[in-house]
Design an enzyme around this catalytic site. Structure first.
Site, mmCIF file in Angstrom:
data_model
loop_
_atom_site.group_PDB
_atom_site.id
_atom_site.type_symbol
_atom_site.label_atom_id
_atom_site.label_comp_id
_atom_site.label_asym_id
_atom_site.label_seq_id
_atom_site.Cartn_x
_atom_site.Cartn_y
_atom_site.Cartn_z
ATOM 1 N N ASP A 16 0.840 -1.197 0.000
ATOM 2 C CA ASP A 16 0.000 0.000 0.000
ATOM 3 C C ASP A 16 0.877 1.249 0.000
ATOM 4 O OD1 ASP A 16 -2.240 -1.603 0.136
ATOM 5 O OD2 ASP A 16 -2.483 -1.393 2.303
ATOM 6 N N ASN A 207 -19.397 -5.867 3.283
ATOM 7 C CA ASN A 207 -19.903 -4.559 3.670
ATOM 8 C C ASN A 207 -21.167 -4.224 2.891
ATOM 9 O OD1 ASN A 207 -19.121 -3.561 1.112
ATOM 10 N ND2 ASN A 207 -17.159 -2.805 1.878
ATOM 11 N N ASP A 280 -10.730 -6.095 7.013
ATOM 12 C CA ASP A 280 -9.896 -7.291 7.120
ATOM 13 C C ASP A 280 -9.713 -7.687 8.581
ATOM 14 O OD1 ASP A 280 -9.633 -6.885 4.372
ATOM 15 O OD2 ASP A 280 -7.823 -5.677 4.657
ATOM 16 N N ARG A 319 -5.531 4.129 14.076
ATOM 17 C CA ARG A 319 -4.131 4.308 13.695
ATOM 18 C C ARG A 319 -3.996 4.275 12.177
ATOM 19 N NH1 ARG A 319 -1.514 0.036 18.008
ATOM 20 N NH2 ARG A 319 -3.278 -1.206 17.273
ATOM 21 N N SER A 325 -1.738 -1.113 11.952
ATOM 22 C CA SER A 325 -2.798 -0.694 12.874
ATOM 23 C C SER A 325 -3.614 -1.855 13.440
ATOM 24 C CB SER A 325 -3.741 0.268 12.147
ATOM 25 O OG SER A 325 -4.425 -0.396 11.091
#
Length: 335
Positions: A16, A207, A280, A319, A325
């Site tokens: 990422d 979602n 995730d 975070r 995070s």
């Protein structure tokens, strides 16, 4: 179930590239970012780390390797990376987090998956665009074997994403089901599946956007319990045993094949820094709670699993970054 449960994860590994901005750029607008950083990610890799961390307290020193060997949940990652620097870093990050990477293949001549993430620092909301690269070349080593996903052992649970091609995911789900192995499917990024695939899914976690698309409902009307229930029942009718629709700040709606339905509230008073990886984390934590309940011989309590998954997701968005995070078990369960 064995004393050392095994969870096998199938999905994408991406690096990422995260841009922080004061706001999201408008269409056609160029603007400068406040910061730029690379973070190992990908829905499959994120979920593998979330699964491991949700079942272990935060280690000190060489604790990650020690925890992997002390009879706790073992996590196997299955996917592909390119023969580039990103590929090396993605595999190394997983190993450092206690994940068995024997199922992660390095493909010659391929680029590792890469995802550009724009994060609005005011809201914490993000927008992503990915180049899947080596992810799209992944197939199981043995088409008719579920053991090949876990180093030759039979896994207790197989967790799948759609960061790899749809066809091998459908094959994995069918093979697992035929061999009596429970499955989780997180259909993200959402693509239409062969309808018969759903009968091989024990848990379908998605979602609002994914649920609306795959159930054939417009997202603009996906805002009340009646619509959530209708969408969930669509998947139950196709053979899914448990359906969970995550609803961001509203929590998560669930339905089971036994007729149980309900809404679990999200955590309150959460400071949103970056939403990347929250879904995730939800999947990995839910997977651990499901296995833990089976391990203890308890009757399946889906509300309990969702509540802990919501708590873990809330910790994640406090975070920046995806894998960085993701909380450990003691961080999830803190008051």
């Amino acid at each position: 179930m064995s004393s050392s449960p095994i969870i096998a994860v199938v999905g994408g590994l991406n690096m990422d590239t995260v841009f922080e901005t004061e706001r999201m750029p408008d269409l056609g607008e160029s603007m400068d970012a406040i910061s730029l950083a690379n973070y190992p990610g990908g829905k499959g890799a994120n979920t593998a780390i979330a699964t491991y961390r949700a079942s272990h307290n935060k280690p000190t020193g060489n604790g990650a390797v020690q925890a992997r060997e002390n009879g706790e949940i073992r996590v196997f990652m299955n996917g592909a990376v390119g023969d580039d620097d990103f590929g090396v870093e993605l595999r190394t990050k997983l190993e450092e987090n206690g994940i068995d990477v024997s199922g992660v293949r390095t493909l010659a001549g391929e680029k590792s998956g890469t995802c550009a993430v724009i994060v609005d620092v005011d809201s914490g909301e993000s927008r992503n665009i990915a180049y899947q690269g080596a992810n799209l070349r992944w197939t199981p080593r043995e088409p008719d074997s579920v053991e090949c996903l876990a180093g030759g052992a039979k896994p207790d649970l197989v967790v799948t994403h759609l960061g790899v091609r749809r066809e091998p995911v459908e094959q994995v789900l069918e093979t697992a089901s035929k061999n009596g192995v429970d499955t989780i499917l997180n259909p993200s990024p959402a693509v239409y599946l062969v309808s018969s695939t759903y009968q091989n899914v024990t848990h379908l976690l998605m979602n609002e956007t994914e649920s609306a698309m795959l159930s054939g409902r417009p997202i603009k009307v996906f805002d009340n319990p009646d619509v959530w229930k209708a969408a969930a029942q669509h998947f139950i009718s196709l053979g899914v045993k448990n359906v969970v629709i995550t609803l961001a700040a509203k929590g998560a709606y669930y339905a089971t094949y036994t007729g149980d339905t309900g809404l679990v509230d999200a955590e309150k008073s959460v400071k949103v820094v970056d939403t990347t990886g929250a879904g995730d984390t939800f999947v990995g934590t839910y997977a651990v709670e499901y296995i833990r309940q089976k391990q203890r011989g308890e009757e399946w309590d889906i509300r309990k699993a969702i509540a802990r998954a919501c708590k873990a997701s809330a910790r994640t968005i406090e975070r920046l970054g995806a894998q960085e995070s993701i909380p450990w078990a003691d961080e999830i369960d803190r008051k």
